[in-house]
Design an enzyme around this catalytic site. Structure first.
Site, PDB file in Angstrom:
ATOM      1  N   LYS A  28      -4.325  20.709  -3.432  1.00  0.00           N
ATOM      2  CA  LYS A  28      -3.292  19.706  -3.745  1.00  0.00           C
ATOM      3  C   LYS A  28      -3.781  18.784  -4.867  1.00  0.00           C
ATOM      4  CE  LYS A  28      -0.659  15.931  -1.606  1.00  0.00           C
ATOM      5  NZ  LYS A  28      -1.300  14.681  -2.020  1.00  0.00           N
ATOM      6  N   TYR A  85     -10.317  15.530   2.317  1.00  0.00           N
ATOM      7  CA  TYR A  85     -10.905  14.918   1.123  1.00  0.00           C
ATOM      8  C   TYR A  85     -12.393  15.239   1.117  1.00  0.00           C
ATOM      9  CZ  TYR A  85      -7.066  11.667  -0.100  1.00  0.00           C
ATOM     10  OH  TYR A  85      -5.887  11.108  -0.508  1.00  0.00           O
ATOM     11  N   TYR A  94       0.841  -1.208   0.000  1.00  0.00           N
ATOM     12  CA  TYR A  94       0.000   0.000   0.000  1.00  0.00           C
ATOM     13  C   TYR A  94       0.873   1.253   0.000  1.00  0.00           C
ATOM     14  CZ  TYR A  94      -2.983   3.760   1.641  1.00  0.00           C
ATOM     15  OH  TYR A  94      -3.617   4.972   1.757  1.00  0.00           O
ATOM     16  N   ARG A 143      -0.285   7.507  -7.847  1.00  0.00           N
ATOM     17  CA  ARG A 143      -1.257   6.550  -7.296  1.00  0.00           C
ATOM     18  C   ARG A 143      -2.642   6.757  -7.892  1.00  0.00           C
ATOM     19  NH1 ARG A 143       0.619   4.349  -2.477  1.00  0.00           N
ATOM     20  NH2 ARG A 143      -1.293   4.440  -1.250  1.00  0.00           N
ATOM     21  N   THR A 165      -7.265  18.092  -1.048  1.00  0.00           N
ATOM     22  CA  THR A 165      -6.761  17.222  -2.125  1.00  0.00           C
ATOM     23  C   THR A 165      -7.865  16.982  -3.138  1.00  0.00           C
ATOM     24  OG1 THR A 165      -5.181  16.201  -0.646  1.00  0.00           O
ATOM     25  CG2 THR A 165      -5.747  14.960  -2.630  1.00  0.00           C
ATOM     26  N   HIS A 219      -0.354  12.745  -6.919  1.00  0.00           N
ATOM     27  CA  HIS A 219      -0.654  11.798  -5.850  1.00  0.00           C
ATOM     28  C   HIS A 219       0.409  10.686  -5.794  1.00  0.00           C
ATOM     29  CE1 HIS A 219      -4.261  11.457  -3.151  1.00  0.00           C
ATOM     30  NE2 HIS A 219      -3.653  10.335  -2.821  1.00  0.00           N
ATOM     31  N   ARG A 260      -4.997   0.063  -7.920  1.00  0.00           N
ATOM     32  CA  ARG A 260      -3.617  -0.283  -7.551  1.00  0.00           C
ATOM     33  C   ARG A 260      -3.469  -1.798  -7.533  1.00  0.00           C
ATOM     34  NH1 ARG A 260      -3.990   3.949  -2.894  1.00  0.00           N
ATOM     35  NH2 ARG A 260      -4.497   5.760  -4.181  1.00  0.00           N
ATOM     36  N   GLN A 282      -5.299  17.754   6.012  1.00  0.00           N
ATOM     37  CA  GLN A 282      -5.601  17.466   4.609  1.00  0.00           C
ATOM     38  C   GLN A 282      -7.025  16.942   4.506  1.00  0.00           C
ATOM     39  OE1 GLN A 282      -5.576  13.832   3.285  1.00  0.00           O
ATOM     40  NE2 GLN A 282      -6.724  14.763   1.598  1.00  0.00           N
TER      41      GLN A 282
HETATM   42  C1  LIG Z   1       0.816   5.453   1.117  1.00  0.00           C
HETATM   43  C2  LIG Z   1       0.384   6.782   0.621  1.00  0.00           C
HETATM   44  C3  LIG Z   1      -0.773   7.335   1.100  1.00  0.00           C
HETATM   45  C4  LIG Z   1      -1.162   8.593   0.672  1.00  0.00           C
HETATM   46  N1  LIG Z   1      -2.280   9.166   1.207  1.00  0.00           N
HETATM   47  C5  LIG Z   1      -2.616  10.421   0.860  1.00  0.00           C
HETATM   48  C6  LIG Z   1      -3.703  11.051   1.489  1.00  0.00           C
HETATM   49  O1  LIG Z   1      -4.346  10.496   2.363  1.00  0.00           O
HETATM   50  N2  LIG Z   1      -4.002  12.317   1.096  1.00  0.00           N
HETATM   51  C7  LIG Z   1      -3.305  12.980   0.123  1.00  0.00           C
HETATM   52  O2  LIG Z   1      -3.610  14.127  -0.192  1.00  0.00           O
HETATM   53  N3  LIG Z   1      -2.248  12.392  -0.478  1.00  0.00           N
HETATM   54  C8  LIG Z   1      -1.883  11.142  -0.120  1.00  0.00           C
HETATM   55  N4  LIG Z   1      -0.803  10.566  -0.706  1.00  0.00           N
HETATM   56  C9  LIG Z   1      -0.022  11.316  -1.713  1.00  0.00           C
HETATM   57  C10 LIG Z   1       1.105  12.090  -1.035  1.00  0.00           C
HETATM   58  O3  LIG Z   1       0.622  13.158  -0.287  1.00  0.00           O
HETATM   59  C11 LIG Z   1       2.079  12.647  -2.070  1.00  0.00           C
HETATM   60  O4  LIG Z   1       1.352  13.376  -3.036  1.00  0.00           O
HETATM   61  C12 LIG Z   1       2.899  11.578  -2.766  1.00  0.00           C
HETATM   62  O5  LIG Z   1       3.224  10.550  -1.855  1.00  0.00           O
HETATM   63  C13 LIG Z   1       4.179  12.167  -3.328  1.00  0.00           C
HETATM   64  O6  LIG Z   1       4.917  11.200  -4.017  1.00  0.00           O
HETATM   65  P1  LIG Z   1       6.171  10.432  -3.363  1.00  0.00           P
HETATM   66  O7  LIG Z   1       5.643   9.595  -2.263  1.00  0.00           O
HETATM   67  O8  LIG Z   1       6.694   9.617  -4.495  1.00  0.00           O
HETATM   68  O9  LIG Z   1       7.132  11.471  -2.897  1.00  0.00           O
HETATM   69  C14 LIG Z   1      -0.394   9.302  -0.291  1.00  0.00           C
HETATM   70  C15 LIG Z   1       0.787   8.730  -0.768  1.00  0.00           C
HETATM   71  C16 LIG Z   1       1.184   7.484  -0.320  1.00  0.00           C
HETATM   72  C17 LIG Z   1       2.465   6.919  -0.825  1.00  0.00           C
END
Ligand SMILES: Cc1cc2nc3c(=O)[nH]c(=O)nc-3n(C[C@H](O)[C@H](O)[C@H](O)COP(=O)(O)O)c2cc1C
Length: 380
Positions: free
Chosen positions: A247, A129, A25, A274, A155, A271, A164, A127
């Protein structure tokens, strides 16, 4: 490996410590993970222009954002389920961020609730949603105001969830889950047992005290709101008086719309690869978005940042501030709050080397002139 010299080392340690489904995850991206790889590779491929003999004995990393001076232009971005990577993980991360004087944004889908983190004395950004239940969204905005969050990060790139594959393959109930947990006894004791309750703290009012972990993606599918539009951003703006950050911006037109909607900042983000697989890396998208904003709002950026060198690259491409995602979460999973503190020290040290050898002594000195134009022409 016992000692981590880099964020990459923390990734390996996190893999060894977390149950398989949780590491997948954290580490994974959507579909074929094209965008996830692009984020990392495009950023790393940017050549820096080495300069020498420029008296770099005093380097100041500090930067201002939303009326506060931070130790460096780096923050912990929102990462869902971080409370499961280490015992009460978001509280540990918030303490590490506060001690290092960098901001942290707490995810809506965190393990620890905003009130639990705030009660530790370290108030994060929040943050948000959009879930379908707008009464809940409004109550979270009120809670964020009440506990004194310095910014609300809205976001907007998760109107629908990207698929995923790694989550799907790692998921499963019963014996499969038990086997994965049994293979990680240290995590099971520290987090699974001593770290209870395992829930999505902020969402308890709508999901109850049991985290919908076995089918988290399906829960998101059912509850996130695909009807969201810029009108909803205006609605949030009318409820939230402090800095509002949008974001998930990759396109210059959306950046202008964010400005028109009354945002105080944007995060250039896909993101972490993702969501929509196949988008540009954020490193590629950033210069055009920064041009569109042209200094009128702070531009934050994330995606693929794995070192202080990457932070400096993002700043040179036009970011004012950089958010870490997986980088801090790997460290948290591997070593708890002290891992996060160490990862931030690594980023600090790496930024100093990058700045010294590109002849920058303050963050304001960093701009595209520190990039090697000819070497970057092929990709940028
Ligand atoms: C495991 C995981 C959970 C995430 N959960 C959120 C989230 O809850 N809210 C959000 O705005 N972004 C979430 N993100 C995105 C991160 O805020 C960020 O945009 C992203 O991880 C940046 O890329 P990097 O991990 O390669 O540096 C998540 C990313 C990961 C890896």
């Amino acid at each position: 490996m016992r000692r981590a010299a880099s964020v990459g080392d923390y990734r390996a340690l996190a893999r060894a410590r977390l149950p398989h489904f949780l590491f997948e995850y954290l580490d994974g991206g959507s579909y074929d993970e094209v965008t996830l790889r692009r984020n990392v590779e495009d950023l790393q491929s940017i050549a820096l222009r080495q300069r020498v003999l420029r008296d770099v004995s005093n380097i100041d990393l500090s930067a201002e954002l939303f009326g506060k001076r931070w130790a460096m232009p780096v923050g912990l971005g929102p990462v869902g389920l971080a409370g499961l990577y280490a015992r009460r993980g978001e509280v540990q991360a918030a303490k590490a961020a506060a001690a290092a004087n960098v901001p942290m944004a707490l995810s809506t889908v965190s393990g620890c609730s905003l009130r639990e983190v705030a009660a530790s004395g370290h108030i994060p950004w929040y943050q948000l949603y959009f879930v379908k239940d707008r009464g809940f969204v409004e109550s979270m905005i009120e809670t964020a105001a009440e506990v004194g969050c310095g910014a609300l990060v809205l976001t907007v790139d998760l109107a629908v969830p990207g698929s995923r594959y790694r989550d799907y393959r790692a998921a499963g109930g019963g014996l499969k889950r038990m086997t994965q947990l049994a293979a990680r006894p240290a995590w099971l004791w520290d987090v699974g047992i001593r770290g209870r309750p395992i829930s999505l703290g902020n969402l308890e009012p709508i999901v109850g005290s049991r985290a919908p972990l076995s089918d988290f993606q399906a829960w998101i599918h059912a509850n996130f709101d695909p009807s969201v539009s810029w009108k909803d951003v205006e609605w949030v703006r009318s409820k939230w008086k402090r800095p509002l950050v949008i974001k998930g911006i990759l396109d210059p037109e959306d950046a202008r719309a964010a400005m028109d909607s009354g945002a105080d900042g944007i995060v250039v983000s896909n993101h972490g690869g993702r969501q929509l697989d196949g988008t540009s890396s954020t490193a590629r998208a950033l210069p055009n978005v920064a041009d569109a904003i042209s200094g009128r709002l702070p531009v934050l950026a994330d995606g693929g940042v794995r070192s202080g060198l990457d932070v400096v690259r993002m700043l040179a491409l036009g970011a004012d501030f950089v958010l870490l995602g997986r980088a801090w979460a790997y460290a948290l999973a591997a070593r708890g709050g002290s891992g996060v503190a160490h990862a931030l020290r690594l980023i600090d040290a790496e930024m100093r080397v990058a700045m010294a050898l590109t002849a920058c002594t303050s963050i304001a000195d960093i701009n595209e002139a520190i990039l090697e134009r000819s070497a970057n022409q092929a990709t940028f």
